[in-house]
Design a protein around this motif. Structure first.
Motif, PDB file in Angstrom:
ATOM      1  N   PRO A 575      15.618  -4.631  -7.922  1.00  0.00           N
ATOM      2  CA  PRO A 575      15.464  -3.842  -6.692  1.00  0.00           C
ATOM      3  C   PRO A 575      14.907  -2.438  -6.953  1.00  0.00           C
ATOM      4  CG  PRO A 575      17.783  -4.109  -7.264  1.00  0.00           C
ATOM      5  CD  PRO A 575      17.011  -5.017  -8.161  1.00  0.00           C
ATOM      6  N   LEU A 576      15.193  -1.840  -8.114  1.00  0.00           N
ATOM      7  CA  LEU A 576      14.626  -0.532  -8.433  1.00  0.00           C
ATOM      8  C   LEU A 576      13.103  -0.614  -8.569  1.00  0.00           C
ATOM      9  CD1 LEU A 576      17.113   0.973 -11.055  1.00  0.00           C
ATOM     10  CD2 LEU A 576      16.736   1.736  -8.705  1.00  0.00           C
ATOM     11  N   LEU A 577      12.631  -1.678  -9.228  1.00  0.00           N
ATOM     12  CA  LEU A 577      11.191  -1.845  -9.394  1.00  0.00           C
ATOM     13  C   LEU A 577      10.512  -2.082  -8.054  1.00  0.00           C
ATOM     14  CD1 LEU A 577       8.875  -2.004 -11.402  1.00  0.00           C
ATOM     15  CD2 LEU A 577       9.324  -4.465 -11.631  1.00  0.00           C
ATOM     16  N   ARG A 578      11.162  -2.862  -7.183  1.00  0.00           N
ATOM     17  CA  ARG A 578      10.575  -3.097  -5.851  1.00  0.00           C
ATOM     18  C   ARG A 578      10.471  -1.784  -5.076  1.00  0.00           C
ATOM     19  NH1 ARG A 578      14.052  -7.654  -5.795  1.00  0.00           N
ATOM     20  NH2 ARG A 578      15.428  -6.641  -4.282  1.00  0.00           N
ATOM     21  N   LEU A 583       7.166   2.859  -3.080  1.00  0.00           N
ATOM     22  CA  LEU A 583       6.865   4.288  -3.105  1.00  0.00           C
ATOM     23  C   LEU A 583       5.408   4.502  -3.513  1.00  0.00           C
ATOM     24  CD1 LEU A 583       9.117   7.081  -4.531  1.00  0.00           C
ATOM     25  CD2 LEU A 583       6.764   6.936  -5.294  1.00  0.00           C
ATOM     26  N   GLY A 584       4.924   3.749  -4.510  1.00  0.00           N
ATOM     27  CA  GLY A 584       3.539   3.880  -4.930  1.00  0.00           C
ATOM     28  C   GLY A 584       2.565   3.530  -3.828  1.00  0.00           C
ATOM     29  N   ARG A 585       2.903   2.533  -3.014  1.00  0.00           N
ATOM     30  CA  ARG A 585       2.004   2.157  -1.917  1.00  0.00           C
ATOM     31  C   ARG A 585       1.918   3.263  -0.866  1.00  0.00           C
ATOM     32  NH1 ARG A 585       4.220  -3.030  -3.028  1.00  0.00           N
ATOM     33  NH2 ARG A 585       5.837  -2.808  -1.429  1.00  0.00           N
ATOM     34  N   ARG A 586       2.989   4.033  -0.705  1.00  0.00           N
ATOM     35  CA  ARG A 586       2.929   5.140   0.250  1.00  0.00           C
ATOM     36  C   ARG A 586       1.905   6.197  -0.206  1.00  0.00           C
ATOM     37  NH1 ARG A 586       8.894   5.379  -0.524  1.00  0.00           N
ATOM     38  NH2 ARG A 586       9.750   3.620   0.649  1.00  0.00           N
ATOM     39  N   TYR A 587       1.903   6.505  -1.513  1.00  0.00           N
ATOM     40  CA  TYR A 587       0.921   7.478  -2.020  1.00  0.00           C
ATOM     41  C   TYR A 587      -0.485   6.903  -2.047  1.00  0.00           C
ATOM     42  CZ  TYR A 587       4.317  11.051  -3.311  1.00  0.00           C
ATOM     43  OH  TYR A 587       5.264  12.034  -3.270  1.00  0.00           O
ATOM     44  N   ALA A 588      -0.596   5.583  -2.203  1.00  0.00           N
ATOM     45  CA  ALA A 588      -1.923   4.956  -2.229  1.00  0.00           C
ATOM     46  C   ALA A 588      -2.630   5.152  -0.896  1.00  0.00           C
ATOM     47  CB  ALA A 588      -1.806   3.478  -2.570  1.00  0.00           C
ATOM     48  N   ARG A 589      -1.863   5.201   0.195  1.00  0.00           N
ATOM     49  CA  ARG A 589      -2.487   5.411   1.498  1.00  0.00           C
ATOM     50  C   ARG A 589      -3.102   6.811   1.623  1.00  0.00           C
ATOM     51  NH1 ARG A 589       1.902   1.969   3.236  1.00  0.00           N
ATOM     52  NH2 ARG A 589       3.285   3.756   3.577  1.00  0.00           N
ATOM     53  N   LEU A 590      -2.698   7.730   0.718  1.00  0.00           N
ATOM     54  CA  LEU A 590      -3.260   9.085   0.709  1.00  0.00           C
ATOM     55  C   LEU A 590      -4.347   9.237  -0.363  1.00  0.00           C
ATOM     56  CD1 LEU A 590       0.054  11.140   1.052  1.00  0.00           C
ATOM     57  CD2 LEU A 590      -1.556  10.524   2.856  1.00  0.00           C
ATOM     58  N   GLY A 591      -4.726   8.139  -0.996  1.00  0.00           N
ATOM     59  CA  GLY A 591      -5.736   8.198  -2.040  1.00  0.00           C
ATOM     60  C   GLY A 591      -5.197   8.554  -3.399  1.00  0.00           C
ATOM     61  N   LEU A 592      -3.896   8.424  -3.592  1.00  0.00           N
ATOM     62  CA  LEU A 592      -3.262   8.780  -4.864  1.00  0.00           C
ATOM     63  C   LEU A 592      -2.573   7.577  -5.483  1.00  0.00           C
ATOM     64  CD1 LEU A 592      -1.769  12.264  -3.944  1.00  0.00           C
ATOM     65  CD2 LEU A 592      -3.657  11.818  -5.523  1.00  0.00           C
ATOM     66  N   ARG A 643      13.879   4.798  -1.879  1.00  0.00           N
ATOM     67  CA  ARG A 643      13.546   4.236  -0.568  1.00  0.00           C
ATOM     68  C   ARG A 643      13.266   5.333   0.465  1.00  0.00           C
ATOM     69  NH1 ARG A 643      18.275  -0.481  -0.467  1.00  0.00           N
ATOM     70  NH2 ARG A 643      17.130  -2.005  -1.758  1.00  0.00           N
ATOM     71  N   ARG A 644      13.926   6.489   0.317  1.00  0.00           N
ATOM     72  CA  ARG A 644      13.780   7.542   1.320  1.00  0.00           C
ATOM     73  C   ARG A 644      12.608   8.485   1.024  1.00  0.00           C
ATOM     74  NH1 ARG A 644      20.026   9.648   2.335  1.00  0.00           N
ATOM     75  NH2 ARG A 644      20.786   7.750   3.384  1.00  0.00           N
ATOM     76  N   HIS A 645      12.139   8.500  -0.210  1.00  0.00           N
ATOM     77  CA  HIS A 645      11.109   9.473  -0.595  1.00  0.00           C
ATOM     78  C   HIS A 645       9.806   9.218   0.179  1.00  0.00           C
ATOM     79  CE1 HIS A 645       9.023  12.348  -3.210  1.00  0.00           C
ATOM     80  NE2 HIS A 645       7.996  11.496  -3.153  1.00  0.00           N
ATOM     81  N   ARG A 646       9.226  10.297   0.695  1.00  0.00           N
ATOM     82  CA  ARG A 646       7.968  10.221   1.417  1.00  0.00           C
ATOM     83  C   ARG A 646       7.023  11.296   0.899  1.00  0.00           C
ATOM     84  NH1 ARG A 646      10.238   6.342   2.510  1.00  0.00           N
ATOM     85  NH2 ARG A 646      10.402   5.208   4.494  1.00  0.00           N
ATOM     86  N   PRO A 647       5.700  11.042   0.819  1.00  0.00           N
ATOM     87  CA  PRO A 647       4.738  12.083   0.425  1.00  0.00           C
ATOM     88  C   PRO A 647       4.804  13.261   1.392  1.00  0.00           C
ATOM     89  CG  PRO A 647       3.719   9.904   0.431  1.00  0.00           C
ATOM     90  CD  PRO A 647       5.068   9.746   1.080  1.00  0.00           C
ATOM     91  N   LYS A 648       4.485  14.443   0.857  1.00  0.00           N
ATOM     92  CA  LYS A 648       4.520  15.652   1.672  1.00  0.00           C
ATOM     93  C   LYS A 648       3.144  16.295   1.660  1.00  0.00           C
ATOM     94  CE  LYS A 648       9.388  16.486   0.585  1.00  0.00           C
ATOM     95  NZ  LYS A 648      10.362  17.426  -0.014  1.00  0.00           N
ATOM     96  N   PRO A 649       2.225  15.797   2.472  1.00  0.00           N
ATOM     97  CA  PRO A 649       0.872  16.373   2.483  1.00  0.00           C
ATOM     98  C   PRO A 649       0.863  17.851   2.834  1.00  0.00           C
ATOM     99  CG  PRO A 649       0.943  14.266   3.618  1.00  0.00           C
ATOM    100  CD  PRO A 649       2.361  14.670   3.372  1.00  0.00           C
TER     101      PRO A 649
END
Length: 653
Positions: A575-578, A583-592, A643-649
């Motif tokens: 579950p940690l890896l998932r 989390l990585g997919r959230r940053y991918a949407r910002l080009g990172l 799970r709660r972490h979100r990018p902060k543009p």
């Protein structure tokens, strides 16, 4: 001495196997006769208790098998049937735990137990049976998972995690199962003969014995549901016609065999016609009912000379019938000599007081048959009472009822009335069926229960033909015409928000409406409905080859999706890896997006340069220590933070 090299099962694993067995037995026991079900359940508990520490000896197991066979014979007799086979399965499963010692025994018990809920569907296909079967299958999967972990020496996951795993497995299988249900071509008749039940279900039959109707009249389960398309008949017109009984041996009324194959006579129908559909609950016999009088027989049914309907096949499952009926001022304008003799027949040496009274009335009334009919109804209305508590009839049952008891239920009234009419020279016969019905306010249909079973009479009057006469209505009209809905309205239940009976009635009606929806969606889904499955989308009748092609296409898609999800689950079991990948997919949407070759720390530093103060560096360090160094002190808090972490543009310079 051990029978094989299979390791012994732990107490926890054995308990899981026994719990699965109990859950699997439950839906099957609910369909068996109550006494037999109680005996089998008690045997299962006793066997489990006796064999918990030590396996039961062979002699004891053989004695238990013999006892189970005797109990089944005691309750069901020697006649084979679906319920007899199901009872044998339940009995053998109840004593199977007597040899539960090893992991192999536990697997064998669970596999054998899974036959029980599926066998229950041979006797009942209600939502309750389905839910109990799902509970049994879920328990079986959990128990098998526990056995596998125990055999491999793996510490079992928490129960919640096991339930999630089982839930995912069942969710993966559900689309394919539904596709098979809707698209696998169905046959118009069973591929092989399924035996009938050894213990008959309550319902109408070709005979009437007052003592045999009490069980039927105490059963409040639905016998049929009727939906009207257009006009709805008034309460005094809701007589559901079934078998007509013309032969009487002094105690028992039976149908006349000679009339079953004859064509029904023509009758002059009124302008009022009722167009309706009935959903007939299974009875395992062939007798159907229709609103009095049916104008013609529906497909797959026949109508005899007395307007009784008979199905071409035993009614072993829920069936739907589209019907039309109408009243008639003249019902059969001629009576043949044979028909007159049959409907005047009385056995010799029975009911002398009734026959003497009938002859007296005839001499006083002359040729006025209608006056004799009315005189008998006035007498019943004046001196008789309605009750279900009646003594067993003697040899002269009609004499006892008319002159001594003067109270009974519809079978007593109709039988005695017909004998009295025949004694006076008026052709008469008994008609059985149902009367009344309760409107379901949720679905706008009518429910006729088995306890609405009723018997009335028909008499032949000159220039009028057969005329319905209900002597029970003369003494207890509320038994025929009043519905529960009528009585609640009279009592002002609709205006009283605290009326518990009204609320309970609403709950029951809502439950029946849900059951009818289940019947419509699943139980009545036959080959004809399957061929028109895509009609709402403009597609005409589907051939079997088209159904197979649709199923094959859907199966390929469903199995491909199942394989992808299972492979993905194997790749990301942690579950940690998932959570880290999400989390990585959230940053991918910002080009990172993180590059495949890029370590987590390097990627976090690159993100930090773009968005200072994002907090990803600290989170990445905690993840790496937990994933690869095993130094995590709080697994739950890390999983929550990932799970709660979100990018902060907004932190970008």
């Amino acid at each position: 001495m051990k029978r094989d090299n299979a390791p012994d099962a732990s107490n926890t694993a054995r308990s899981g196997a026994m719990l699965t067995t109990a859950l699997a037995l439950l839906p099957l026991l609910l369909q068996l006769p109550g006494v037999l079900a109680g005996v089998i359940a008690a045997a299962a508990v006793i066997v489990a208790a006796l064999s918990w520490r030590h396996a039961s000896p062979l002699v004891l197991r053989l004695l238990l098998v013999a006892a189970m066979l005797v109990a089944i014979y005691w309750q069901m007799g020697a006649r084979p049937g679906r319920d007899t086979g199901c009872a044998l399965l339940a009995a053998m499963l109840a004593i199977k735990s007597s040899e539960l010692r090893s992991l192999r025994d536990a697997r064998s018990l669970i596999g054998f137990a899974l036959f029980a809920p599926f066998a229950a569907f041979l006797l009942d296909q209600s939502p309750t049976t389905l839910l109990l079967a799902v509970a049994a299958v879920t328990s079986a999967l959990l128990a098998l998972q526990r056995l596998a972990d125990e055999e491999a020496g793996i510490t079992p996951l928490p129960v919640t995690a096991q339930l999630r795993t089982v839930g995912r497995l069942m969710a993966l299988a559900l689309p394919l199962a539904m596709a098979a249900f809707w698209l696998v071509p169905r046959l118009g008749s069973p591929l092989w003969g399924i035996p009938e039940r050894a213990v008959g279900r309550p319902g109408l039959s070709d005979s009437m014995d007052p003592s045999a109707w009490l069980d039927l009249m105490a059963d409040d389960t639905p016998a049929l549901r009727a939906q009207f398309f257009g006009a709805t008949p008034a309460p005094e017109q809701r007589y559901w016609r079934g078998p007509v009984l013309s032969r009487f041996d002094g105690r028992l009324w039976v149908r006349a065999d000679a009339r079953r194959d004859a064509a029904p006579p023509r009758f002059n129908a009124d302008a009022t016609r009722w167009d309706y559909q009935i959903e007939y609950e299974p009875t395992d016999n062939r007798q159907l009912v229709a609103l009095d009088l049916p104008t013609h027989a529906p497909e797959d049914a026949e109508m005899d000379a007395e307007f009784s309907l008979t199905s071409a096949r035993p009614l072993s499952a829920l069936t739907r019938w589209r019907l039309q009926s109408s009243t008639s001022p003249v019902f059969a304008d001629a009576l043949s000599p044979g028909g007159r003799r049959m409907n005047l027949q009385l056995p010799d040496g029975f009911n002398p007081r009734t026959l003497a009274l009938a002859r007296q009335w005839r001499s006083e009334a002359g040729t006025d048959d209608a006056a004799i009919v009315q005189r008998s109804l006035d007498w019943i209305h004046r001196e008789f009472a309605y009750t279900l508590s009646t003594p067993l009839p003697g040899r002269h049952s009609v004499d006892e009822f008319l002159f001594d008891q003067k109270q009974g239920f519809c079978q007593h009234f109709s039988s005695s009335f017909v004998v009295l009419m025949r004694g006076a020279g008026i052709p008469a016969r008994v008609v059985t069926g149902y009367a009344g019905g309760v409107r379901n306010r949720f679905g706008d249909y009518w429910v006729v229960r088995r306890m609405d079973a009723h018997a009335w009479a028909e008499v032949w009057l000159p220039e009028r033909g057969w005329v319905r006469v209900d002597p029970t209505a003369a003494v207890a009209p509320e038994r025929i015409y009043d519905t529960l809905e009528d009585r609640l309205a009279l009592d002002g239940a609709a205006a009283d928000g605290l009326d518990l009976s009204g609320r309970w009635d609403s709950i029951l009606q809502f439950g029946d409406w849900m059951r009818r929806g289940w019947n419509t969606a699943f139980l009545s889904f036959d080959a004809q409905r399957q061929q028109h499955l895509l009609r709402p989308f403009g597609v005409g009748e589907l051939s079997p080859s088209q159904l197979v092609a649709l199923f094959a296409g859907f199966a390929v898609i469903a199995m491909g999706g199942m394989a992808w999800l299972l492979a993905r689950g194997e790749r990301q079991r942690d579950p940690l890896l998932r959570a880290w990948h999400r989390l990585g997919r959230r940053y991918a949407r910002l080009g990172l997006a993180r590059e495949p070759h890029e370590p987590a720390g390097d990627w976090a530093r690159r993100v930090e340069l773009r968005y200072p103060g994002s907090g990803l560096m600290a989170l990445s360090k905690r993840f790496a220590e937990a994933r690869y160094a095993g130094v995590l002190s709080d697994h739950v808090s890390l999983l929550r933070d990932l799970r709660r972490h979100r990018p902060k543009p907004g932190a970008s310079p």
